[in-house]
Design a protein around this motif. Structure first.
Motif, short mmCIF file in Angstrom:
data_model
loop_
_atom_site.label_atom_id
_atom_site.label_comp_id
_atom_site.label_asym_id
_atom_site.label_seq_id
_atom_site.Cartn_x
_atom_site.Cartn_y
_atom_site.Cartn_z
N VAL A 333 14.95 -31.10 31.71
CA VAL A 333 14.12 -30.53 30.64
C VAL A 333 13.95 -31.52 29.50
N GLU A 334 15.01 -32.21 29.13
CA GLU A 334 14.92 -33.15 28.03
C GLU A 334 13.99 -34.32 28.37
N GLU A 335 14.04 -34.77 29.61
CA GLU A 335 13.15 -35.87 30.02
C GLU A 335 11.69 -35.43 29.94
N ILE A 336 11.41 -34.25 30.46
CA ILE A 336 10.03 -33.75 30.46
C ILE A 336 9.56 -33.46 29.04
N SER A 337 10.40 -32.82 28.24
CA SER A 337 10.00 -32.50 26.87
C SER A 337 9.78 -33.77 26.06
N GLY A 338 10.56 -34.81 26.33
CA GLY A 338 10.36 -36.08 25.63
C GLY A 338 8.98 -36.66 25.91
N TYR A 339 8.53 -36.56 27.15
CA TYR A 339 7.19 -37.03 27.50
C TYR A 339 6.12 -36.19 26.81
N PHE A 340 6.32 -34.87 26.78
CA PHE A 340 5.36 -34.01 26.09
C PHE A 340 5.29 -34.33 24.60
N HIS A 341 6.44 -34.56 23.98
CA HIS A 341 6.45 -34.86 22.55
C HIS A 341 5.73 -36.18 22.25
N GLU A 342 5.93 -37.18 23.07
CA GLU A 342 5.28 -38.46 22.83
C GLU A 342 3.78 -38.35 23.05
N ALA A 343 3.37 -37.64 24.09
CA ALA A 343 1.94 -37.43 24.31
C ALA A 343 1.32 -36.65 23.15
N THR A 344 2.06 -35.67 22.64
CA THR A 344 1.57 -34.91 21.48
C THR A 344 1.42 -35.81 20.26
N ARG A 345 2.40 -36.67 20.03
CA ARG A 345 2.35 -37.57 18.86
C ARG A 345 1.13 -38.47 18.92
N ARG A 346 0.85 -39.02 20.10
CA ARG A 346 -0.30 -39.93 20.23
C ARG A 346 -1.63 -39.17 20.09
N SER A 347 -1.64 -37.93 20.63
CA SER A 347 -2.88 -37.16 20.51
C SER A 347 -3.15 -36.77 19.07
N HIS A 348 -2.10 -36.53 18.29
CA HIS A 348 -2.28 -36.21 16.87
C HIS A 348 -2.81 -37.42 16.09
N LEU A 349 -2.57 -38.62 16.63
CA LEU A 349 -3.12 -39.84 16.02
C LEU A 349 -4.50 -40.17 16.58
N PHE A 350 -5.04 -39.25 17.38
CA PHE A 350 -6.34 -39.41 18.01
C PHE A 350 -6.38 -40.66 18.90
N GLN A 351 -5.31 -40.86 19.64
CA GLN A 351 -5.26 -41.96 20.58
C GLN A 351 -5.51 -41.43 21.98
N PRO A 352 -6.58 -41.81 22.62
CA PRO A 352 -6.80 -41.42 24.02
C PRO A 352 -5.87 -42.20 24.93
N VAL A 353 -5.76 -41.75 26.17
CA VAL A 353 -4.89 -42.45 27.12
C VAL A 353 -5.44 -43.84 27.40
N ALA A 354 -6.73 -43.92 27.65
CA ALA A 354 -7.36 -45.22 27.90
C ALA A 354 -7.50 -45.98 26.59
N SER A 355 -7.02 -47.18 26.56
CA SER A 355 -6.98 -47.94 25.31
C SER A 355 -8.33 -48.48 24.88
N GLU A 356 -9.30 -48.53 25.78
CA GLU A 356 -10.59 -49.15 25.46
C GLU A 356 -11.68 -48.13 25.16
N VAL A 357 -11.34 -46.87 25.00
CA VAL A 357 -12.37 -45.85 24.71
C VAL A 357 -12.04 -45.18 23.38
N GLU A 358 -13.04 -44.49 22.84
CA GLU A 358 -12.87 -43.77 21.58
C GLU A 358 -12.42 -42.33 21.85
N TRP A 359 -11.68 -41.81 20.89
CA TRP A 359 -11.22 -40.42 20.98
C TRP A 359 -12.38 -39.47 20.80
#
Length: 587
Positions: A333-359
């Motif tokens: 659970v901690e491993e999975i939640s850590g991934y969710f938290h990091e993905a949430t942090r990046r999405s709150h910064l309006f960072q898409p997964v692909a580095s070469e596209v706009e949010w």
């Protein structure tokens, strides 16, 4: 889930044991009433009788008790004769309902032997059963807190699915680094979480059968308690007042599991995960998404299937084994939640997964657009990995949950068993005797079994720790310690189960001995176990002044047993189904 039938051999064993015991008691010829009359007539000397406090009487006609050593001479060492009416009434009123209630426990192993072992563990160690149930509820609250702050898609489904998988030996595939991040990030895997949750959404909860069984036991307990209190002196030596208290732990545990509704059917859980994995997608280096099954036979989340004896209890899906899955489940659970938290942090910064596209902004409903969740395998991995990853060998908050669950389990066990001990202790002759001693042994062994199996789970977890040092000798020392810990874990677990099996037989034998008058002998009735042979005495005839203290003790025992059981049920009801923010439930 339909309750699994118990082994028919267990019923046969109990029947043969009961028959042998009753046969022995029927052949006994001790008659304490006649013995007291002989003593009053002076057949055994002027000092053969005492009062109910063990003091000599001025006149043998006033004697109501017999010193232990004189009891052996005048009455004999054997028990009083077996009386079928007393046995059948007490057995059917005090013990039979509890044995029937065992069928309402959740099993789920889909193997008769494993289910039977689960019942033996439950009866042999109520502390372990109560600990596992309380731990399951506490884990459900912890996982909600662990995912708090995460708003990435599928967070709510992840909370519910992982909470439902507490009964399953789940493992994460971290060697293929892209599998787990793909499961969290890719929009195609929304169906993975949804499908898994749908197939895990079955219940083993309240039914007419379960409600009837619980109501039957509760009403029978109330009626028998009232009946015994209304005529305290009737059949006091075979009365089941203490038996009802010593088994009362079963009622809150059954109620707790019915409220928790554990997903413990091994076939259905495995099938749910297999169905979900068949539609899982994985990111590729080119940015396309492919079915994980078409790339390899590896999946992000799977069930442990190795045949190592170290993980036997983890693999068994019966809820009583949740104690063994605590550390591995928490780590996953901690491993999975850590991934969710990091993905949430990046999405709150309006960072898409692909580095070469706009949010792209969220849609009108606030749902993240799929375009923001697409990228190459390297980008997907980087999106979920934190610069400062948190690694817990044991798991965050795990020791606090262990302490709380342990305290509740011990209160339930010693509250019910303590009530049984107190009731018998305060019944003349007062003191530690065969009956109270038997209940004391039962509660003590139950606690020992829990302690051994808890220690076994700790050693099992320690044996899996990875340790790397620049000094090869240190690394080798750790491997030796880990190997020794694994070996000791298996040994301690097996020892605990053997003790649990012996304890289950012990409590059944104690109840049968109680109802069959097997304990109604000089040694047991004199409380010689606690008072010692020189000071012990057997109260044969009760006086009116004995009535009120006995009734008060029995009422106190009922309140102690019911109070500890009620405390456990109240905790389960307060702690179960923790609040999940409504913003996550829109998925």
């Amino acid at each position: 889930m339909t309750p699994k039938p118990l082994y028919s051999s267990s019923h046969l064993t109990l029947l043969l044991f009961t028959t042998a015991t009753l046969t022995h008691c029927t052949m006994a010829s001790t008659n304490f009433a006649q013995c007291l009359q002989d003593i009053k007539q002076g057949k055994f000397g002027p000092n053969a009788g005492v009062d109910n406090s063990g003091r000599p009487v001025p006149n043998l006609s006033l004697a109501t008790a017999v010193p232990y050593e004189m009891c052996l001479i005048a009455c004999g060492e054997g028990p009083e004769a077996f009386t079928w009416s007393d046995f059948s009434n007490q057995f059917s009123a005090w013990l039979l309902p509890w044995l029937a209630l065992l069928s309402q426990l959740p099993f789920g192993a889909n193997d008769k032997l494993e289910n039977f072992v689960g019942v033996v563990l439950t009866v042999g160690s109520p502390v372990l059963a109560a600990y596992s149930a309380a731990l399951t509820v506490l884990n459900g609250r912890w996982i909600v807190r662990r995912f708090s702050g995460s708003t990435y898609p599928n967070t709510y489904r992840a909370i519910r699915a992982l909470s439902s998988l507490q009964q399953a030996p789940i493992e994460l595939n971290l060697e293929w680094e892209v599998l787990l991040p793909s499961l969290i990030v890719l929009p195609e895997n929304d169906h993975w979480w949804k499908d898994l949750l749908e197939h895990l959404n079955y219940t083993h909860t309240w039914s007419i059968s379960a409600a009837t069984s619980i109501a039957w036991v509760f009403i029978a307990y109330i009626f028998t308690v009232v009946d015994s209190l209304s005529d305290v002196l009737q059949g006091v030596e075979v009365n089941g007042q203490a038996v009802g208290s010593v088994w009362l732990w079963l009622l809150p545990i059954v109620v707790a599991w019915l409220q928790i509704s554990p997903k413990c059917d091994s076939i259905r859980v495995a099938d749910a995960l297999r169905r979900a994995n068949s539609i899982a997608y994985v990111a590729t280096p080119t940015g396309t998404r492919r079915r994980a099954a078409s790339v390899s036979n590896h999946y992000a989340i799977f069930l442990r299937e190795d045949d190592s004896s170290l993980h036997n209890d983890e693999r068994c899906t019966s809820p009583i084994y949740n104690y063994a899955r605590l550390f591995s489940w928490t780590a996953a659970v901690e491993e999975i939640s850590g991934y969710f938290h990091e993905a949430t942090r990046r999405s709150h910064l309006f960072q898409p997964v692909a580095s070469e596209v706009e949010w792209l902004p969220n849609d009108r409903n606030g749902v993240m657009r799929d375009e923001n969740r697409i990228g190459t395998s390297f980008e997907v991995i980087a999106y979920c990995l934190s610069f400062f990853p948190r690694r817990y060998q044991w798991g965050s908050g795990v020791w606090g949950r262990i302490i709380v669950a342990s305290a509740l389990a011990l209160i339930l066990q010693w509250g019910t068993a303590g009530a049984a001990i107190f009731v018998v202790w305060e019944t003349p002759t007062r003191g530690l005797g065969c009956r109270s001693g038997s209940y004391l042994i039962y509660a003590s062994l139950s606690t020992i079994v829990w302690a051994l199996l808890l220690l076994s789970s700790v050693l099992s977890r320690y044996s899996t720790f990875e340790y790397q040092s620049r000094d090869p000798r240190e690394t080798q020392k750790h491997r030796i310690r880990a190997s020794f810990a694994g070996t000791m874990s298996v040994f301690i677990r097996r020892l605990g189960k053997i003790i649990a099996a012996a304890n289950a037989v012990w409590i059944l034998a104690t109840c049968i001995f109680q109802f069959s008058a097997f304990f109604d002998r000089c040694y047991c009735d004199s409380s010689a176990l606690g008072l010692g042979a020189a000071k012990a005495f057997n109260v044969i005839q009760f006086n009116p002044e004995d009535l009120d203290p006995m009734r008060s003790a029995w009422i106190g025992g009922v309140f102690l047993a019911v109070g500890s059981a009620a405390l456990y049920v109240i905790f389960i009801n307060i702690s179960i189904n923790p609040h999940i923010p409504s913003s996550l439930k829109r998925e």
